[in-house]
Scaffold this active site. Structure first.
Site, PDB file in Angstrom:
ATOM      1  N   GLY A   8       0.950  -1.147   0.081  1.00  9.28           N
ATOM      2  CA  GLY A   8      -0.069   0.043   0.086  1.00  9.28           C
ATOM      3  C   GLY A   8       0.865   1.064  -0.039  1.00  9.28           C
ATOM      4  O   GLY A   8       0.159   2.258   0.657  1.00  9.28           O
ATOM      5  N   ALA A  10       1.863   2.804  -2.086  1.00  6.37           N
ATOM      6  CA  ALA A  10       1.562   4.605  -2.979  1.00  6.37           C
ATOM      7  C   ALA A  10      -0.215   5.751  -2.095  1.00  6.37           C
ATOM      8  O   ALA A  10      -0.329   6.256  -2.888  1.00  6.37           O
ATOM      9  CB  ALA A  10       1.086   4.260  -4.272  1.00  6.37           C
ATOM     10  N   ILE A 116      -1.550  -2.062   9.724  1.00  4.47           N
ATOM     11  CA  ILE A 116      -1.828  -0.885   9.680  1.00  4.47           C
ATOM     12  C   ILE A 116      -2.836  -1.280   9.773  1.00  4.47           C
ATOM     13  O   ILE A 116      -3.675   0.225  10.191  1.00  4.47           O
ATOM     14  CB  ILE A 116      -1.301  -0.096   9.606  1.00  4.47           C
ATOM     15  CG1 ILE A 116       0.141   0.624   9.725  1.00  4.47           C
ATOM     16  CG2 ILE A 116      -1.696   1.565   9.687  1.00  4.47           C
ATOM     17  CD1 ILE A 116       1.714   0.823   9.530  1.00  4.47           C
ATOM     18  N   ASP A 149      -2.066   5.612  18.901  1.00  4.22           N
ATOM     19  CA  ASP A 149      -2.429   6.408  20.066  1.00  4.22           C
ATOM     20  C   ASP A 149      -1.685   6.818  21.164  1.00  4.22           C
ATOM     21  O   ASP A 149      -2.491   7.352  22.238  1.00  4.22           O
ATOM     22  CB  ASP A 149      -3.838   4.881  20.669  1.00  4.22           C
ATOM     23  CG  ASP A 149      -5.207   4.695  19.462  1.00  4.22           C
ATOM     24  OD1 ASP A 149      -5.117   5.174  18.431  1.00  4.22           O
ATOM     25  OD2 ASP A 149      -4.215   3.001  19.566  1.00  4.22           O
ATOM     26  N   HIS A 176      -7.349  -0.472  18.563  1.00  8.01           N
ATOM     27  CA  HIS A 176      -7.286   0.652  17.918  1.00  8.01           C
ATOM     28  C   HIS A 176      -8.306   0.499  17.836  1.00  8.01           C
ATOM     29  O   HIS A 176      -8.055   1.155  16.421  1.00  8.01           O
ATOM     30  CB  HIS A 176      -5.904  -0.236  17.124  1.00  8.01           C
ATOM     31  CG  HIS A 176      -5.760   1.008  15.852  1.00  8.01           C
ATOM     32  ND1 HIS A 176      -5.290   2.130  16.774  1.00  8.01           N
ATOM     33  CD2 HIS A 176      -5.609   1.582  14.809  1.00  8.01           C
ATOM     34  CE1 HIS A 176      -4.922   2.932  15.847  1.00  8.01           C
ATOM     35  NE2 HIS A 176      -5.038   2.808  14.362  1.00  8.01           N
ATOM     36  N   MET A 229       0.340   9.116  10.865  1.00  7.75           N
ATOM     37  CA  MET A 229       0.067   7.624  11.520  1.00  7.75           C
ATOM     38  C   MET A 229       1.036   6.931  10.735  1.00  7.75           C
ATOM     39  O   MET A 229       1.478   5.717  11.227  1.00  7.75           O
ATOM     40  CB  MET A 229      -0.900   6.853  10.460  1.00  7.75           C
ATOM     41  CG  MET A 229      -1.603   5.043  10.409  1.00  7.75           C
ATOM     42  SD  MET A 229      -1.496   4.943  12.101  1.00  7.75           S
ATOM     43  CE  MET A 229      -0.120   3.573  12.484  1.00  7.75           C
TER      44      MET A 229
END
Length: 328
Positions: A8, A10, A116, A149, A176, A229
């Site tokens: 992931g 891009a 993630i 968090d 989360h 993130m």
């Protein structure tokens, strides 16, 4: 050769995460995978004068990207939009994560896998169930990155009390998303919690639990928390690599893991709560999880938060497990 794969790469998280990891001397090969635009991102990053080489891999070359990876970081998936909860993301992102987990099975079954993609409370069990199905599951090597968090807690606490350095680490346990995020603010110095009214404590706790909503609202439909993130994801990934490759000891992060990663430390907690997964402080070692630290003594306020978190966590975990077991 330490090959780190971003699945992931891009996307809104993937690009800044790749940039941050490109700066690390611990990584010799940064492989960027995405269904679109991975080659362009790789070409851009490859001009940065650090040691790692960068390769881009498109939709048809997942296996090439994952081949012999040391660590796989998975921010792939669709972002939240206004009014969308993490649970709303499940149907879309669950399939993406499942397919990437199958790719890990084929190409790098001993890799460390860092998830993630939301909802983490469910996507981590999805990865683990895929690995169990293929007989390669090692709970010490699969992590849900809940570090954001902790990052948010540290920042928000320092805004309430400037005496507390923003770098001060706050222990956050549970999961989360929403009510499953339980910041243990009673452990902070300077009598922090005692200085707050009940209303102030409620407001701060809610802000930590739903901080992502602030960003979604502020971006007005243009995305979710991507930069913060990416920062949190890089912090976690580099800490793990520091322990596994660099041999550093005493490195601790809160992370959402399968509790069998340290069964002796978690047996009584599992029996009491019925939970198989939980975000808790973990010390890293050569195998990933070195030990899961005991849950600290919590205040009555925090115990109430935990009591509210447990049923939600159970439902989230069950949803992730069922996605694999009921489709087998």
């Amino acid at each position: 050769m330490v090959k780190v794969v971003i699945c992931g790469a891009a996307g809104g998280i993937g690009q800044p995460l790749s940039l941050l990891l490109k700066q690390s001397d611990l990584i010799s090969h940064l492989a960027l995978y995405d269904v679109v635009n991975a080659a362009g991102v790789a070409a851009d990053l490859s001009h940065i004068n650090t040691k790692s080489k960068v390769t881009g891999h498109g939709k048809e070359s997942m296996d090439e990207a994952l081949k012999n990876a040391h660590t796989v970081v998975i921010p792939a998936g669709v972002p939240r939009k206004p009014g969308m909860t993490r649970d709303d993301l499940f149907k879309i992102n669950a399939g993406i994560v499942r397919d990437l987990a199958e790719g890990v099975v084929r190409n790098c079954p001993n890799a460390f896998v860092l998830v993630i993609s939301n909802p983490v409370n469910s996507t981590v069990p999805i990865v683990c169930e895929v690995f169990k199905k293929h007989g390669i599951f090692n709970p010490k090597r699969v992590f849900g990155i809940s570090t954001l968090d902790v990052v948010r807690s540290s920042r928000f606490v320092s805004e309430v009390n400037p005496k507390i350095d923003p770098a001060t680490r706050v222990t956050v346990v549970g999961g989360h998303s929403g009510v499953t995020i339980v910041p243990l603010l009673s452990k902070l110095p300077h009598g922090f919690v005692d200085s707050l009214s009940k209303e102030q404590l409620d407001a701060l706790t809610h802000r930590i639990q739903y901080g992502g909503d602030e960003v979604v609202k502020a971006k007005d439909g243009a995305g979710s928390a991507t930069l913060s993130m990416a920062y949190a994801g890089a912090r976690f990934t580099l800490a793990l690599l520091d322990a596994v490759i660099g041999g550093k000891q005493g490195l601790i992060e809160s992370t959402y893991v399968n509790l069998d990663a340290d069964p002796q430390a978690t047996a009584s907690f599992k029996e009491k709560t019925g939970l198989e997964y939980f975000a808790q402080d973990v010390e890293f070692g050569p195998e990933g999880v070195s030990r899961i630290l005991p849950l600290p003594t919590v205040s009555a306020y925090e115990q109430t938060l935990l009591d509210n978190a447990f049923p939600e966590l159970k439902a989230n975990i069950s949803k992730g497990v069922s996605f694999i077991t009921e489709s087998a």
